[in-house]
Every structure is written in structure tokens, then in C-alpha cells.
Scaffold this motif. Structure first.
Motif, short mmCIF file in Angstrom:
data_model
loop_
_atom_site.label_atom_id
_atom_site.label_comp_id
_atom_site.label_asym_id
_atom_site.label_seq_id
_atom_site.Cartn_x
_atom_site.Cartn_y
_atom_site.Cartn_z
N VAL A 175 121.92 91.49 -76.12
CA VAL A 175 122.40 90.32 -75.38
C VAL A 175 122.40 90.61 -73.89
O VAL A 175 122.51 91.76 -73.46
N ASN A 176 122.27 89.56 -73.10
CA ASN A 176 122.52 89.70 -71.67
C ASN A 176 123.95 89.27 -71.40
O ASN A 176 124.67 88.83 -72.31
N GLU A 177 124.37 89.38 -70.15
CA GLU A 177 125.76 89.11 -69.82
C GLU A 177 126.17 87.67 -70.15
O GLU A 177 127.28 87.42 -70.63
N GLN A 178 125.27 86.71 -69.91
CA GLN A 178 125.62 85.32 -70.16
C GLN A 178 125.69 84.99 -71.64
O GLN A 178 126.52 84.18 -72.07
N GLN A 179 124.85 85.62 -72.44
CA GLN A 179 124.95 85.45 -73.89
C GLN A 179 126.27 86.03 -74.40
O GLN A 179 126.93 85.45 -75.27
N TYR A 180 126.64 87.18 -73.87
CA TYR A 180 127.91 87.80 -74.24
C TYR A 180 129.08 86.87 -73.88
O TYR A 180 130.01 86.70 -74.66
N TYR A 181 128.98 86.27 -72.71
CA TYR A 181 130.04 85.35 -72.26
C TYR A 181 130.13 84.15 -73.19
O TYR A 181 131.24 83.70 -73.54
N ARG A 182 128.99 83.62 -73.62
CA ARG A 182 129.01 82.47 -74.54
C ARG A 182 129.62 82.88 -75.88
O ARG A 182 130.31 82.08 -76.52
N LEU A 183 129.37 84.12 -76.31
CA LEU A 183 129.96 84.60 -77.56
C LEU A 183 131.48 84.68 -77.43
O LEU A 183 132.22 84.31 -78.35
N LEU A 184 131.97 85.15 -76.28
CA LEU A 184 133.41 85.17 -76.03
C LEU A 184 133.99 83.76 -76.11
O LEU A 184 135.08 83.55 -76.66
N GLN A 185 133.26 82.81 -75.57
CA GLN A 185 133.73 81.42 -75.61
C GLN A 185 133.78 80.89 -77.04
O GLN A 185 134.70 80.13 -77.39
N GLU A 186 132.82 81.27 -77.87
CA GLU A 186 132.83 80.84 -79.27
C GLU A 186 134.00 81.46 -80.03
O GLU A 186 134.69 80.79 -80.81
#
Length: 331
Positions: free
Chosen positions: A40-51
Motif C-alpha cells: 500500500v501507499n500512504e493514501q491507501q493506508y489512510y483510506r483503510l484507517l477510515q474504513e
């Protein structure tokens, strides 16, 4: 970044009542769980945190933050538990934190207290409630597990509500504030750890240092934008709104993150179009009209002017000079 997600950890999350597969799908992350890893890149990781933030309950959050439930899956946490006391544990945790996600930890040591602050690697993006509370609870659990004592922080604050279960676990009433803070007494952090394990630390330290060394260069927000633009420009969908939607942030956040790295969206768009153009013009199978279209220019004349501005040459001159140079190099 590559994250190791063992089968056991996947089972642990499933037993909490959460489907990691569904969360990955909603976050737009390729499912490589069969390989026990995520890329994952940082933004994908951030979206996962949001989920996670959308679907997790307070009870699940507490279980997710309990060190005894996850230390076998997280080498940096095991490294911290092997320390001689809480101070050394925090230092190790902060050092190796980047191995398990793009969340930064700042520690400020004062005369009698230690202040801990958490942030996403791009400060303009605030950590979701799940991520922030998880980090705060995880450190409290880490210190209690290592010392065998019911260590209670002097202060806990964040912009979020904690809920009765979490407040009871922390042991004090958290404060609501714009930022986040976790404060411990140094005297509590200097208590010896029952979990200290020097022989195990000597065994795993070289591997953790090796993993850190493989992170050759830190990914910047700019590199994320460039990577997204490289894929989006040929499709024709590369406006500010398109790119912001693609990486899961607002246009305002995107622009702010770029400003912190002293650049703008338009600058990165121009840079990416230039790099694409320099690659495409060396392909004799592509016409100037086709290249103009592929890099997002509405008409050939505008593209031609931009190309000359970038290189100081016309497209024909650039091509001729390049192939002439290569011809001489191989003769």
C-alpha cells in the motif's frame, strides 16, 4: 510500503467480527492476503484507517489495542516489550513504528513527564478516531503489560469522544481538544519491565534494523501525486478533483499537503506531462497528434509550444538530436 499480515492476525481480526477482505475492497487496496502481505501507499493506508473507523465498535477497538492480543504479530511491539523499562520501550516503539504504518510519534521529555503526540505522515490529514485512539490505547497497554503495573496516564486528550468502556480502561477522564496528547509520569516509565528479554532483543534487533534500511527513501505526498498522474493523464481524467477523488482526500487537503512540500498541483501536472511527453516522442509509432492526446493537451499547437518551453527544441529537433546521438554512440 509492504505490510506483513499473517494468517493468525487475519483470523484475529475476523474473530473480532471484522472482515479485512471487505475493508480492503472498500479502501480500494489489492487483496494479497493469500501472500500474507499488503502493498500500500500512504493514501491507501489512510483510506483503510477510515474504513476501520467506520465499522469498528469501542469494544472491538479495545481488543484491537490490547498488546497481549497483537504483540506476536507486530515485531516493533515485541521489541518494545523486550526493553528494560518504559522509557526504553517508547524509544524502541518510536524507532520501529514506521515498519507497521505511516503514523508518526513525537516524544517530548520534560523534567517529570513525557508527552506523546501522534500524527499521520502528512500532518494536513488528521488521524481518524480509530487510528488515534488505537495508538493511545496501545501505548497504555504496552506500558502496563511490560511493567505489570496499572499505569495510568496523567493526561489523555483528542478531538474525539472516548465512550464509557474506553474511559474506564484508561483510568482517567480524557479531555477534548483540537489536537492529541498522551502524558505519562517519568517515574512510572522508569519501572523495570517484567517482559525484558535481552537475548531475544539481540536476536531480532539486526532484522529490524535491516528492515529499516530497506526503506531507501521516504515516500512523499508529491511522489504519490506523480504516480497517480502517470496513470490518470492518458485516460483523460486528471483534473484536481479527479486526482483528489482517486487517492481519497479532499482537493483542499491535496493542495495543503503539496504546499508543505513546496510545490503545487499544477507544477506536478506539468512535470508529469513533460516526463510522459519525453518518453512518447521517442516512439516513432506515435504521431504528434497522438502524443498530444495522451498527455492531455486539447490541441497539437498548445502541446508543441509546451514541449519547446520544456526542452528548448521542437519535437522534430528533439527526436533528430536524440537518434543522431545514439547513432554516433553505437558506431
Amino acid at each position: 510500503m509492504k505490510l506483513t499480515i499473517t494468517k493468525q492476525f487475519q483470523e484475529f481480526i475476523l474473530n473480532l467480527g471484522l472482515s479485512l477482505k471487505e475493508l480492503l475492497q472498500k479502501a480500494g487496496i489489492p487483496n494479497l492476503l493469500w501472500k500474507e502481505e499488503l502493498v500500500v501507499n500512504e493514501q491507501q493506508y489512510y483510506r483503510l484507517l477510515q474504513e476501520f473507523n467506520t465499522h469498528i465498535t469501542n469494544e472491538q477497538l479495545l481488543a484491537f489495542s490490547e498488546v497481549k492480543n497483537i504483540n506476536m504479530f507486530m515485531p516493533p511491539i515485541f521489541a518494545a516489550l523486550s526493553a528494560k523499562n518504559g522509557m526504553e520501550a517508547l524509544e524502541r516503539f518510536i524507532t520501529y513504528k514506521k515498519l507497521i504504518g505511516p503514523v508518526s510519534v513525537d516524544m517530548q521529555i520534560l523534567e517529570d513527564t513525557v508527552r506523546i503526540h501522534f500524527s499521520f505522515v502528512y500532518p494536513e490529514q488528521e488521524l481518524p478516531r480509530f487510528a488515534l485512539l488505537n495508538e493511545q490505547l496501545l501505548l497504555i497497554s504496552l506500558l502496563r503489560t511490560g511493567s505489570g503495573k496499572e499505569i495510568i496516564p496523567l493526561l489523555v486528550s483528542s478531538p474525539f469522544d472516548y465512550g464509557k468502556q474506553i474511559k474506564k480502561y484508561i483510568g482517567i477522564l480524557p479531555e477534548k481538544s483540537k489536537d492529541n496528547l498522551l502524558v505519562f509520569q517519568i517515574i512510572d516509565l522508569k519501572q523495570s519491565f517484567l517482559t525484558q528479554n535481552n537475548s531475544m532483543w539481540q536476536f531480532i534487533e539486526p532484522e529490524l534494523k535491516n528492515r529499516l534500511s530497506t526503506i531507501s527513501e521516504q515516500h512523499t505526498f508529491t511522489s504519490t501525486i506523480q504516480s497517480t498522474l502517470f496513470q490518470a493523464i492518458p485516460s483523460g481524467h486528471f483534473s484536481l478533483n479527479d486526482i483528489a477523488h482517486s487517492i481519497g482526500v479532499s482537493t483542499r487537503t491535496l493542495q495543503r499537503n503539496l504546499r508543505t512540500e513546496n510545490t503545487t498541483f499544477n507544477q506536478q501536472l506539468q512535470t508529469t506531462q513533460k516526463l510522459l511527453a519525453l518518453n512518447y516522442v521517442l516512439n516513432n509509432n506515435l504521431t504528434t497528434n497522438e502524443i498530444s492526446y495522451l498527455i492531455g493537451y486539447a490541441d497539437v499547437s498548445s502541446f508543441s509550444r509546451a514541449f519547446k518551453k520544456w526542452t528548448g527544441k521542437t519535437i522534430s529537433q528533439y527526436r533528430n538530436d536524440y537518434f543522431e546521438h545514439n547513432k554516433k554512440s553505437f558506431s
